[in-house]
Design a protein around this motif. Structure first.
Motif, PDB file in Angstrom:
ATOM      1  N   ALA A 186     -17.647   1.531 -42.832  1.00  0.00           N
ATOM      2  CA  ALA A 186     -16.547   0.729 -42.310  1.00  0.00           C
ATOM      3  C   ALA A 186     -16.333   1.091 -40.846  1.00  0.00           C
ATOM      4  O   ALA A 186     -16.238   2.268 -40.501  1.00  0.00           O
ATOM      5  CB  ALA A 186     -15.266   0.989 -43.103  1.00  0.00           C
ATOM      6  N   VAL A 187     -16.301   0.077 -40.003  1.00  0.00           N
ATOM      7  CA  VAL A 187     -16.109   0.290 -38.571  1.00  0.00           C
ATOM      8  C   VAL A 187     -14.782  -0.344 -38.177  1.00  0.00           C
ATOM      9  O   VAL A 187     -14.568  -1.545 -38.401  1.00  0.00           O
ATOM     10  CB  VAL A 187     -17.259  -0.337 -37.762  1.00  0.00           C
ATOM     11  CG1 VAL A 187     -17.129   0.045 -36.287  1.00  0.00           C
ATOM     12  CG2 VAL A 187     -18.610   0.102 -38.313  1.00  0.00           C
ATOM     13  N   LEU A 188     -13.901   0.449 -37.592  1.00  0.00           N
ATOM     14  CA  LEU A 188     -12.572  -0.034 -37.240  1.00  0.00           C
ATOM     15  C   LEU A 188     -12.460  -0.259 -35.738  1.00  0.00           C
ATOM     16  O   LEU A 188     -12.901   0.568 -34.945  1.00  0.00           O
ATOM     17  CB  LEU A 188     -11.507   0.970 -37.679  1.00  0.00           C
ATOM     18  CG  LEU A 188     -11.492   1.339 -39.168  1.00  0.00           C
ATOM     19  CD1 LEU A 188     -10.343   2.301 -39.455  1.00  0.00           C
ATOM     20  CD2 LEU A 188     -11.381   0.098 -40.037  1.00  0.00           C
ATOM     21  N   CYS A 189     -11.875  -1.387 -35.373  1.00  0.00           N
ATOM     22  CA  CYS A 189     -11.621  -1.729 -33.970  1.00  0.00           C
ATOM     23  C   CYS A 189     -10.123  -1.954 -33.793  1.00  0.00           C
ATOM     24  O   CYS A 189      -9.418  -2.288 -34.752  1.00  0.00           O
ATOM     25  CB  CYS A 189     -12.348  -3.013 -33.577  1.00  0.00           C
ATOM     26  SG  CYS A 189     -14.137  -2.998 -33.846  1.00  0.00           S
ATOM     27  N   VAL A 208     -10.603  -5.307 -37.625  1.00  0.00           N
ATOM     28  CA  VAL A 208      -9.558  -4.950 -36.674  1.00  0.00           C
ATOM     29  C   VAL A 208      -8.392  -4.306 -37.425  1.00  0.00           C
ATOM     30  O   VAL A 208      -8.014  -4.770 -38.507  1.00  0.00           O
ATOM     31  CB  VAL A 208      -9.064  -6.197 -35.913  1.00  0.00           C
ATOM     32  CG1 VAL A 208      -7.856  -5.870 -35.048  1.00  0.00           C
ATOM     33  CG2 VAL A 208     -10.185  -6.763 -35.053  1.00  0.00           C
ATOM     34  N   VAL A 209      -7.832  -3.264 -36.861  1.00  0.00           N
ATOM     35  CA  VAL A 209      -6.647  -2.645 -37.444  1.00  0.00           C
ATOM     36  C   VAL A 209      -5.435  -3.453 -36.988  1.00  0.00           C
ATOM     37  O   VAL A 209      -5.109  -3.475 -35.793  1.00  0.00           O
ATOM     38  CB  VAL A 209      -6.496  -1.184 -36.978  1.00  0.00           C
ATOM     39  CG1 VAL A 209      -5.234  -0.563 -37.593  1.00  0.00           C
ATOM     40  CG2 VAL A 209      -7.729  -0.371 -37.357  1.00  0.00           C
ATOM     41  N   PRO A 210      -4.750  -4.138 -37.903  1.00  0.00           N
ATOM     42  CA  PRO A 210      -3.617  -4.995 -37.517  1.00  0.00           C
ATOM     43  C   PRO A 210      -2.531  -4.221 -36.765  1.00  0.00           C
ATOM     44  O   PRO A 210      -2.205  -3.090 -37.123  1.00  0.00           O
ATOM     45  CB  PRO A 210      -3.094  -5.515 -38.861  1.00  0.00           C
ATOM     46  CG  PRO A 210      -4.259  -5.401 -39.787  1.00  0.00           C
ATOM     47  CD  PRO A 210      -4.996  -4.177 -39.355  1.00  0.00           C
ATOM     48  N   VAL A 261      -4.227   3.459 -37.123  1.00  0.00           N
ATOM     49  CA  VAL A 261      -5.678   3.629 -37.212  1.00  0.00           C
ATOM     50  C   VAL A 261      -6.038   4.612 -38.324  1.00  0.00           C
ATOM     51  O   VAL A 261      -6.945   4.367 -39.125  1.00  0.00           O
ATOM     52  CB  VAL A 261      -6.250   4.105 -35.859  1.00  0.00           C
ATOM     53  CG1 VAL A 261      -7.727   4.473 -35.994  1.00  0.00           C
ATOM     54  CG2 VAL A 261      -6.072   3.029 -34.796  1.00  0.00           C
ATOM     55  N   ALA A 262      -5.316   5.728 -38.393  1.00  0.00           N
ATOM     56  CA  ALA A 262      -5.588   6.724 -39.423  1.00  0.00           C
ATOM     57  C   ALA A 262      -5.367   6.146 -40.819  1.00  0.00           C
ATOM     58  O   ALA A 262      -6.162   6.395 -41.738  1.00  0.00           O
ATOM     59  CB  ALA A 262      -4.698   7.949 -39.208  1.00  0.00           C
TER      60      ALA A 262
END
Length: 216
Positions: free
Chosen positions: A112-115, A143-145, A163-164
């Motif tokens: 999982a890649v978070l932006c 995307v992290v809302p 993000v965490a």
């Protein structure tokens, strides 16, 4: 002493990379920081990295060659411009998330890649999917809302917390590895237990740049 020139699009990332250098224990390395927030702002307005913004980014990267042994682009949205600037360059030119992608997919499985920024999603997806071809990893980019809104409002605690939390949820959903695509997200990793801590780009990106500089 390897001289690494970093091109940032966020002022605070200079301190992030200084801290990453300290934490990695790399010695005899000199960092030079250049910040061009306008490049990311333009990409956000356009909703993507346009050819014009890419060309301007390439010009800035090439202006750093003279006083560097390697150049590191730390903005994921502008990442593809580093590949263009690297062609026939007298020094290595790297995008900070390339080393992150290679490490994230190394063992295969679900990644999982978070932006935080929407404009980062497409270049990040292309980069990670290309890296995954070698290992068969299954990559999802999201995307992290509300995270970027918090960052731009100066609420860094909320930014890192969002993000965490997203990273923890991704692990609970079955991701073998979680990667934080943007350098500004790195501080969120420390909010999670070590056994589920996500990968971040500053340390691995710097290590790759130093290795490239020393190899030339």
């Amino acid at each position: 002493m390897p001289r690494i020139a970093c091109l940032h699009t966020i002022d605070s990332n200079a301190a992030v990379f200084d801290e990453a250098l300290r934490m990695t224990g790399l010695t005899g390395v000199s960092l030079r920081h250049t910040v061009r927030a306008d490049l990311l702002a333009s990409a956000e307005r356009q909703g993507r990295l346009t050819p014009e913004i890419a060309a301007e980014t390439v010009a800035v990267l090439r202006s750093l060659f003279a006083e560097a042994d390697a150049v590191l682009l730390t903005c994921s949205t502008l990442g593809p411009a580093a590949e263009t600037a690297a062609r026939d360059a007298p020094v290595p030119v790297l995008r900070v998330d390339a080393a992150l992608a290679a490490e994230a997919v190394r063992e295969g499985g679900r990644v999982a890649v978070l932006c935080a920024v929407e404009t980062t999603v497409e270049p990040t997806r292309r980069l990670f999917e290309a890296a995954a071809q070698a290992t068969g990893a299954q990559v999802s980019v999201q995307v992290v809302p509300q995270a970027w809104e918090a960052f731009k409002a100066g609420d860094l605690d909320r930014y890192r917390s969002l993000v965490a939390r997203a990273a923890g949820i991704a692990r609970e959903a079955g991701a073998m590895q979680v990667a934080l695509a943007q350098a500004s997200m790195a501080g969120a990793a420390a909010l999670l237990p070590e056994e589920i801590r996500p990968l971040t780009s500053p340390a691995v990106g710097l290590a790759a740049a130093v290795a490239a500089a020393r190899a030339t």
